[in-house]
Design an enzyme around this catalytic site. Structure first.
Site, short mmCIF file in Angstrom:
data_model
loop_
_atom_site.label_atom_id
_atom_site.label_comp_id
_atom_site.label_asym_id
_atom_site.label_seq_id
_atom_site.Cartn_x
_atom_site.Cartn_y
_atom_site.Cartn_z
N PHE A 1 -11.24 -6.61 14.87
CA PHE A 1 -10.03 -7.30 13.88
C PHE A 1 -9.82 -6.21 12.79
CE2 PHE A 1 -9.30 -9.72 9.96
CZ PHE A 1 -7.80 -9.95 10.16
N GLN A 2 -8.59 -5.95 12.72
CA GLN A 2 -8.13 -4.80 11.86
C GLN A 2 -8.61 -3.64 12.07
OE1 GLN A 2 -8.31 -6.63 7.79
NE2 GLN A 2 -6.16 -7.51 8.05
N GLU B 1 0.76 -1.24 0.19
CA GLU B 1 -0.01 -0.03 -0.06
C GLU B 1 0.89 1.14 -0.01
OE1 GLU B 1 -0.58 -2.67 1.85
OE2 GLU B 1 -2.79 -3.24 1.83
N LYS C 1 -17.36 0.08 7.24
CA LYS C 1 -17.94 -1.09 6.31
C LYS C 1 -19.50 -0.92 5.87
CE LYS C 1 -17.35 -5.77 5.11
NZ LYS C 1 -16.63 -7.19 5.45
N MET D 1 24.70 8.00 0.44
CA MET D 1 24.57 9.53 0.98
C MET D 1 24.93 9.18 2.38
SD MET D 1 24.52 12.38 0.44
CE MET D 1 23.45 13.00 -0.69
#
Ligand SMILES: Cc1ncc(C[n+]2csc(CCOP(=O)(O)OP(=O)(O)O)c2C)c(N)n1
Ligand SMILES: [Mg+2]
Lengths: 181, 572
Positions: free
Chosen positions: B111-112, B49, B161, B473
C-alpha cells in the site's frame, strides 16, 4: 566512430541504472556495456563502447562525471589500449566437424563443449577478431551466439585516472544500507 | 546517544541550519512527523505536495539557502515530481525527504509503495533509498552537500518506515560527506584564460550574456567590474534578470524569444559573446545555425557538460564564475566601445515608438501597463514571483529588477502554478521583503488552494492576477501559428474577489488604469495576503517575438502604433 569509456563507480546497487539512464536520456548510443569488480573493494568498473563522434563522446564523459557515484571516467585514446570481448558460439557440425575445428584453431579459439551435431566455441579477442570468427563460421550455421561486450584497459603505465581513483575511493553512505538507486 | 531514525532526521536538519520545512504528512512518514514536535523547526502545511516543492524552491531562490520538503510515500511522493523537475531545470538546491514503506515490503507493491527513487532519477541531482536508521545521517548530510555544491539541484532521500522507527547513534562527524567533492569543478586552463583575454581586449562589438550562474556564484561585482572596465554591454537571460542591475547604463535588457529587439540584434551583430553562467537554451538562441554568426564565443560555466552542448564555443572556461572572473580581471584592459554602444542605442530608439507602454490610455487596461505601474509604485524594490505565460514575459519586460534575487520565476520548466507557492516560500525566507505574485488566470487556478496555507501560516504576499480570460500565451501561438483557432484556450475563472473573501483575505478588481494605484496601495497596506484581479485586454500579444525555430534577429514586432504618444519616455 566508436569510443571506449572506462567508468569507475562505487560498488552499490543502482549505479548501473544511473549510467544506463544517462546514456538513454542524452541519446548517446551504447554499443556495449560491461561491469565488474576491480582491484579495490567498493569500486566497480564499467567499460562502455559508444558509437558517436568525438564531441559527443567528450560530452558523455562530462555528464558521467556529474554522477555522485562515479569516481572517475577515462576516455581511452585510439590504438593505445587493449580491448577484449568474449564470445560463446554454438555452431552446427552437420556440414563437417573438422572444418569447424580447423577454423577454431586458426582463430586460436577453444572448443568448450561437443554434442552430436554441434560444438560450443569460446573465443576471446579484439572486436575485429570476434567479428571475423563469426563471419567465418556463419556458413556452417551459428545456432546460438552470446557476447560479453568489451572490457578495455589502456596500454603502458597505470593511468593517472586510476591513481586519482585510489585516492578518491571512499566507503559511500550508500554502500551498505542506503542504496543510491 | 541512541536515537530513533526519525529523531536523527530532525537532528540532521537542525544541524544543517534548517529552520523551515514544507510538507504534508501520511502513513509512511508518520514516525518522522511524530518526532517533529521535539525540534525547533517550523513546518508549513501545504495543500498539495507539488506546492511544498515550489515553496521550498521559492525559499531557496529568495535566500540562496537549501529548501527542504517532507512528504509521505506513494501519491505524496509522486506529487513532488513537477516541483523537483522545476528545481532541476533551474539549478535550485533542495532536499526532499519522503517516507517509504517498510523495507520488508519493498518491491511487493505494498500500500502506497511507489519507486520514487526510480521515478525521480532523471529529475534529481542524486537520490537515496535509506533502509536502516544508521544510514540516515550520512545520506542527509551528503544530500545537503550535493544539493548546494557545484551546479546546485534537488536531491531526494527516501527513508523506509522501519528506518525511521529503528534506533541508531548519531555520528555527525562520521557522517561528513566527501563524495560531492569528487568532481570539483575544473579551473580553466591557463592557455584558455589567455586566449579569452586576447579576445576580450581585441573585441570591437562585445556583448556579455548574463545568466543565472551569476546569482548562484555570487559573481555580480566581478561581472560589473568586467563590464565597466571594458565597457561591455550585457544582456540578461530570464533567470539572469536581477543578477545584474537593470538600471545599469550597460544593461541592455532581456535576450531571446521575447527579448527586446535591440538586445537580440546586438547579439546577432556582436563580434564577441562572453557567456557567463548561462546555457544557450533554445528560448534564447533561436535557430542555432544562424545564432551570432560573426561572434567569437567565450563560455564560462561550472558545469562542463554545458559547454559546447548546443553552441560551439571558441574558448571553454569551465569553473566557478566568480573565480574565473577574478582570474581574468587583472589583465582586462580598459576599453571604450562608444560607436558600438551608440549603434545599439539607435536600435533602441526605434523600438521605443512601438512600445505599448508609450501608447495613450485608450480606456483599456494592458498587462504591460500594470507591470510598469507596479514597478514604479514599488520603486522596483519588490521581490516579484511570476507564474508562466504572457504575464511572465510582460513582467520581465516592464518590471526592471535591480536587486539580486528579486525576480523568482520558473524558467527552464515553465511550470504553471509555480508563483503563489513559490512566493509563500520566498516571503518566509525574507520576511522583510515586499513580495508580489504575478500570475495569469490560468496558472493561478492550478495552485490557489495555497491561499489557505498563506492564511494559516500568517504569511503576507500581494497577488496580482492578470486576467485575460485565456491561456494567453498559448492563445497567442494559436493566433500567430494556428490561424486563430483557439482550441481549449478560453478559460473561465471564479469571481476572484469572492474567492478572496472565502479565504478571508482582502480582494478587489481593477478594470481601469486610473484605479490601479489606489488598489495597489490598499493591498500593500493590508496586514495579510491581498489579491487584486486585473481585468486586462483579452487578446493582447507579447512583442517582440522570435518564433520557435526562427533566427534570433527574425522578430515579429508589435504593429507600429499611431498616434505615437511619446518616444523613449522612459530611459530604462
Ligand atoms: C503546468 C503547465 N501546463 C501547461 C503549460 C503550457 N502553457 C504555457 S503558458 C500557458 C498559458 C498560461 O495562461 P495564464 O496562466 O492565463 O497566463 P497568460 O499567458 O494568459 O498570461 C500554458 C497553458 C505550462 N507551461 N505549464
Ligand atoms: Mg490568462
Amino acid at each position: 566512430m566508436s569510443h571506449v569509456l572506462v567508468i569507475y563507480t562505487d560498488d552499490e546497487p543502482g549505479v548501473l541504472t544511473r549510467v544506463a539512464m544517462l546514456f538513454r536520456r542524452r541519446g548517446f548510443n551504447i554499443h556495449s556495456l560491461t561491469v565488474g569488480p576491480t582491484e579495490q573493494v567498493h569500486v566497480s568498473r564499467m567499460t562502455v563502447v559508444v558509437d558517436t563522434d568525438e564531441a559527443t563522446a567528450r560530452r558523455a564523459v562530462e555528464h558521467l562525471r556529474k554522477l555522485v557515484n562515479v569516481l572517475e571516467v577515462q576516455q581511452l585514446g585510439h590504438g593505445r589500449n587493449v580491448v577484449r570481448d568474449l564470445a560463446l558460439l554454438r555452431v552446427s557440425t552437420a556440414q563437417g566437424r573438422s572444418e569447424v575445428l580447423q577454423l577454431v584453431q586458426v582463430f586460436r579459439a577453444n572448443v568448450v563443449d561437443i554434442a552430436d551435431d554441434s560444438v560450443v566455441i569460446e573465443c576471446t579477442g579484439s572486436l575485429g577478431k570476434i567479428e571475423a570468427l563469426v563471419d567465418s563460421l556463419r556458413p556452417f550455421g551459428i545456432l546460438e551466439l552470446g557476447r560479453t561486450g568489451a572490457v578495455a584497459m589502456a596500454r603502458g603505465l597505470r593511468s593517472e585516472a586510476s591513481n586519482r581513483l585510489a585516492a578518491a575511493a571512499v566507503v559511500a553512505p550508500g554502500s551498505t544500507g542506503a542504496m543510491s538507486v | 546517544m541512541d536515537r530513533t531514525g526519525a529523531q536523527i532526521i530532525w537532528e540532521c536538519l537542525l544541524r544543517e541550519g534548517v529552520e523551515t520545512v514544507f510538507g504534508y504528512p501520511g502513513g509512511a512518514i508518520l514516525p518522522t512527523y511524530d518526532a517533529m514536535t521535539e525540534y525547533p523547526i517550523r513546518h508549513v502545511l501545504v495543500r498539495h505536495e507539488q506546492s511544498a516543492v515550489h515553496m521550498a524552491d521559492g525559499f531557496a531562490r529568495a535566500s540562496g539557502r537549501t529548501g527542504v520538503v517532507v512528504a509521505t510515500s506513494g501519491p505524496g511522493a509522486t506529487n513532488l515530481v513537477t516541483g523537483l523537475a522545476t528545481a532541476m531545470l533551474d539549478s535550485i538546491p533542495l532536499v526532499a525527504i519522503t517516507g517509504q514503506v517498510g523495507s520488508g515490503l519493498l518491491g511487493t507493491d505494498a500500500f502506497q509503495e511507489v519507486d520514487i527513487t526510480g521515478i525521480t532519477l532523471p529529475i534529481t541531482k542524486h537520490n537515496y533509498l535509506v533502509t536502516r536508521a544508521q544510514d540516515i545521517a550520512p545520506a542527509i548530510r551528503e544530500a545537503f552537500a550535493v544539493a548546494s555544491s557545484g551546479r546546485p539541484g534537488p536531491v531526494l532521500v527516501d527513508i523506509t518506515k522501519d528506518a525511521q522507527q529503528g534506533r541508531a547513534t548519531l555520528d555527525w562527524e562520521g557522517a561528513a560527506p566527501t563524495r560531492h567533492l569528487r568532481h570539483i569543478p575544473p579551473s580553466p586552463a591557463e592557455v584558455d584564460l589567455d586566449r579569452a583575454l586576447v579576445m576580450i581586449n581585441a573585441a570591437k562589438r562585445p556583448v556579455i550574456l548574463a545568466g543565472h550562474g551569476i546569482q548562484l556564484s555570487g559573481a555580480r561585482a566581478e561581472v560589473l567590474a568586467l563590464a565597466e572596465l571594458a565597457q561591455i554591454p550585457f544582456a540578461e537571460t530570464l533567470l539572469g534578470l536581477g543578477a545584474v542591475p537593470a538600471s545599469h547604463a550597460l544593461s541592455l535588457g532581456m535576450m531571446g524569444m521575447h527579448g527586446e529587439s535591440w538586445v537580440n540584434q546586438a547579439i546577432q551583430e556582436a563580434d564577441l559573446l562572453i557567456a557567463l553562467g548561462m546555457r544557450f537554451d533554445d528560448r534564447v538562441t533561436g535557430r542555432l545555425k544562424e545564432y551570432a554568426p560573426n561572434a567569437l564565443k567565450i563560455h564560462v560555466d561550472i558545469d562542463a557538460s554545458e559547454i559546447n552542448k548546443l553552441v560551439p564555443v571558441d574558448v571553454p572556461l569551465g569553473g566557478d564564475l566568480k573565480q574565473v572572473l577574478q582570474a581574468l580581471l587583472p589583465s582586462v584592459k580598459a576599453a571604450d566601445h562608444t560607436p558600438w554602444l551608440e549603434r545599439i542605442r539607435s536600435w533602441r530608439g526605434d523600438s521605443a515608438v512601438r512600445d505599448i507602454k508609450n501608447l495613450p490610455d485608450d480606456g483599456h487596461l494592458y498587462a504591460a501597463h500594470v507591470m510598469h505601474d507596479l514597478w514604479k509604485i514599488t520603486k522596483g524594490e519588490a521581490v516579484v514571483v511570476t507564474d508562466v505565460g504572457q504575464h511572465q514575459m510582460w513582467e520581465a519586460q516592464y518590471y526592471h529588477h535591480d536587486g539580486e534575487r528579486s525576480l523568482i520565476t520558473s524558467g527552464g520548466a515553465g511550470t504553471m502554478g509555480f508563483a503563489l507557492p513559490a512566493a509563500i516560500g520566498a516571503k518566509l525566507a525574507r520576511p522583510e521583503a515586499e513580495v508580489w505574485v504575478v500570475a495569469g488566470d490560468g496558472g493561478f487556478q492550478m495552485t490557489f488552494a495555497e491561499l489557505m496555507t498563506a492564511v494559516q501560516e500568517g504569511v503576507k504576499v500581494n497577488i496580482a492576477i492578470i486576467n485575460n480570460g485565456y491561456l494567453g500565451m498559448v492563445r497567442q501561438w494559436q493566433a500567430l501559428f494556428y490561424e486563430g483557432r483557439y482550441a481549449a484556450t478560453p478559460i473561465l475563472s471564479p469571481d476572484f474577489v469572492k474567492l478572496a473573501g472565502a479565504f478571508g483575505i482582502h480582494g478587489e478588481r481593477v478594470e481601469k488604469r486610473s484605479d490601479l494605484e489606489a488598489a495597489v496601495a490598499r493591498a500593500r497596506q493590508q496586514p495579510g495576503t491581498a489579491l487584486i484581479e486585473f481585468k486586462v485586454e483579452q487578446e493582447d500579444a507579447v512583442y517582440p517575438m522570435v518564433a520557435a525555430g526562427a533566427a534570433l534577429h527574425d522578430m515579429i514586432r508589435r504593429p507600429s502604433p499611431s498616434p505615437i504618444a511619446e518616444t523613449g519616455a522612459d530611459p530604462v
